[in-house]
Design a protein around this motif. Sequence first.
Motif, PDB file in Angstrom:
ATOM      1  N   SER A  94       0.896  -1.060  -0.010  1.00 47.01           N
ATOM      2  CA  SER A  94       0.123   0.084  -0.235  1.00 47.01           C
ATOM      3  C   SER A  94       0.851   1.424   0.023  1.00 47.01           C
ATOM      4  O   SER A  94       0.338   2.315  -0.436  1.00 47.01           O
ATOM      5  N   ILE A  95       2.123   1.338   0.382  1.00 51.22           N
ATOM      6  CA  ILE A  95       2.940   2.516   0.553  1.00 51.22           C
ATOM      7  C   ILE A  95       3.949   2.269  -0.546  1.00 51.22           C
ATOM      8  O   ILE A  95       4.902   3.098  -0.655  1.00 51.22           O
ATOM      9  N   GLY A  96       3.961   1.166  -1.451  1.00 53.20           N
ATOM     10  CA  GLY A  96       4.966   1.122  -2.548  1.00 53.20           C
ATOM     11  C   GLY A  96       6.077   0.704  -2.525  1.00 53.20           C
ATOM     12  O   GLY A  96       7.199   0.767  -3.302  1.00 53.20           O
ATOM     13  N   ILE A 111       2.282   7.886  -7.006  1.00 50.98           N
ATOM     14  CA  ILE A 111       2.684   6.791  -6.106  1.00 50.98           C
ATOM     15  C   ILE A 111       1.322   6.746  -5.098  1.00 50.98           C
ATOM     16  O   ILE A 111       0.627   7.955  -5.034  1.00 50.98           O
ATOM     17  N   ARG A 112       0.963   5.819  -4.265  1.00 53.71           N
ATOM     18  CA  ARG A 112       0.193   5.637  -3.298  1.00 53.71           C
ATOM     19  C   ARG A 112       0.435   6.537  -2.241  1.00 53.71           C
ATOM     20  O   ARG A 112      -0.403   6.952  -1.470  1.00 53.71           O
ATOM     21  N   SER A 113       1.725   6.560  -1.607  1.00 53.70           N
ATOM     22  CA  SER A 113       2.010   6.827  -0.482  1.00 53.70           C
ATOM     23  C   SER A 113       3.323   7.730  -0.590  1.00 53.70           C
ATOM     24  O   SER A 113       4.531   7.272  -1.033  1.00 53.70           O
ATOM     25  N   GLY A 120       7.676  13.174  -2.083  1.00 47.43           N
ATOM     26  CA  GLY A 120       6.729  12.109  -2.084  1.00 47.43           C
ATOM     27  C   GLY A 120       5.388  12.568  -1.889  1.00 47.43           C
ATOM     28  O   GLY A 120       4.417  11.967  -2.640  1.00 47.43           O
ATOM     29  N   GLU A 121       5.106  13.726  -1.180  1.00 49.43           N
ATOM     30  CA  GLU A 121       3.812  14.314  -1.140  1.00 49.43           C
ATOM     31  C   GLU A 121       3.253  14.872  -2.417  1.00 49.43           C
ATOM     32  O   GLU A 121       2.231  14.487  -2.867  1.00 49.43           O
ATOM     33  N   LEU A 122       4.329  15.409  -3.152  1.00 48.87           N
ATOM     34  CA  LEU A 122       4.025  15.895  -4.485  1.00 48.87           C
ATOM     35  C   LEU A 122       3.479  14.690  -5.391  1.00 48.87           C
ATOM     36  O   LEU A 122       2.630  14.851  -6.242  1.00 48.87           O
ATOM     37  N   LEU A 123       4.100  13.590  -5.571  1.00 48.26           N
ATOM     38  CA  LEU A 123       3.969  12.471  -6.031  1.00 48.26           C
ATOM     39  C   LEU A 123       2.637  11.943  -5.845  1.00 48.26           C
ATOM     40  O   LEU A 123       1.823  11.451  -6.752  1.00 48.26           O
ATOM     41  N   GLU A 124       2.233  11.893  -4.593  1.00 52.60           N
ATOM     42  CA  GLU A 124       1.309  11.464  -4.088  1.00 52.60           C
ATOM     43  C   GLU A 124      -0.018  12.282  -4.569  1.00 52.60           C
ATOM     44  O   GLU A 124      -0.998  11.655  -4.922  1.00 52.60           O
TER      45      GLU A 124
END
Length: 339
Positions: A33-35, A69-71, A60-64
């Motif tokens: 779930s978090i990749g 990505i999921r997380s 990471g926040e930007l990609l989510e």
Amino acid sequence: MALTRRGRAVVALVILAALAAVVGGGGIMYLRSIGLAGESDPGRRVEVVVPRGASASEIGELLEREGVIRSGWGFRLAAYLEGGGDAIEAGRHVLRRGLTARDALASLLRGARVEYVTVTFPEGSWLTDFARILEDDTDLSSRRFLRLARSGAVRSSLQPRGTTSLEGLLWPATYQVGESDDERTVLERLVGDMEEHVDALDRRAGTSPYELVTVASMVEAEAKVEADRRRIAAVIYNRLDLGMPLGIDATIAYALGRRGASLGAEELAIDSPYNTRTHTGLPPTPIGAPGLASLEAAARPGEGEWLYYVVSDCRGHHAFSRDYEQFLEDKAAYQELEC
């Protein structure tokens, strides 16, 4: 002491083992779930702009948010495990949605598809200002930019027939100019953004989009404080309705190419269609790129019968009046100040 990649891997595995223990039999599902487990399921492409100096957590926040990505937390752990989170290049990256955190990290580490620089065009800028700033901050040519902006090679939907200059029709804001951009693509972006902002306004009855921008450009040049914009717009419209010369010296300064300079009697008498002391009506073109506040003032001017205004204090506020005698008194009062 900085950890080696092997050291980071050991620490990360300890963290992951602890997470798996916490969630019990659902540990693998959690890691998926978090990749950090499983495989990517690539979807459509999306362009992601990584800001300069962004941390692995921020990326990471930007990609989510973009669905890559999921997380964001999973990406942060992947960056810690694999290393290289601080080596991701700023710029525009094209990624596919549905990636694991590891695959997203690997793609980012291959490098930005397009590097970019941030360029800011201030409100009130002339075409020559746009060209100079663009050349100063990028590798693009001010000469080519001006040629495109004046020749009619790039047009705005706001332009009336017979007008080729894009003066006043470029949106003044901060932009990211990439390696794949040239003078035309930048110009088209500036034109398109101005079109969008003007089209969104409810214009004063009987005022064309181009006239609105022209009025707004004079408001931009004249107003020093926010509260004066709508009143200055009202003075312009009131004078136009009465057939009076606008008497705005900023239009003369534009004709002379001398922004902010005090003008002498000879200069104020210049023979130019931009001399709004000697010519009635609007100047032939806008005299700069108005920002949103000036455009809104031109679209919704103040309600008043003012015909005159003059600077009234050292902070740039104006005094507004309906008759010439009051205007002279306001002018004399300002001249007595020591600013």
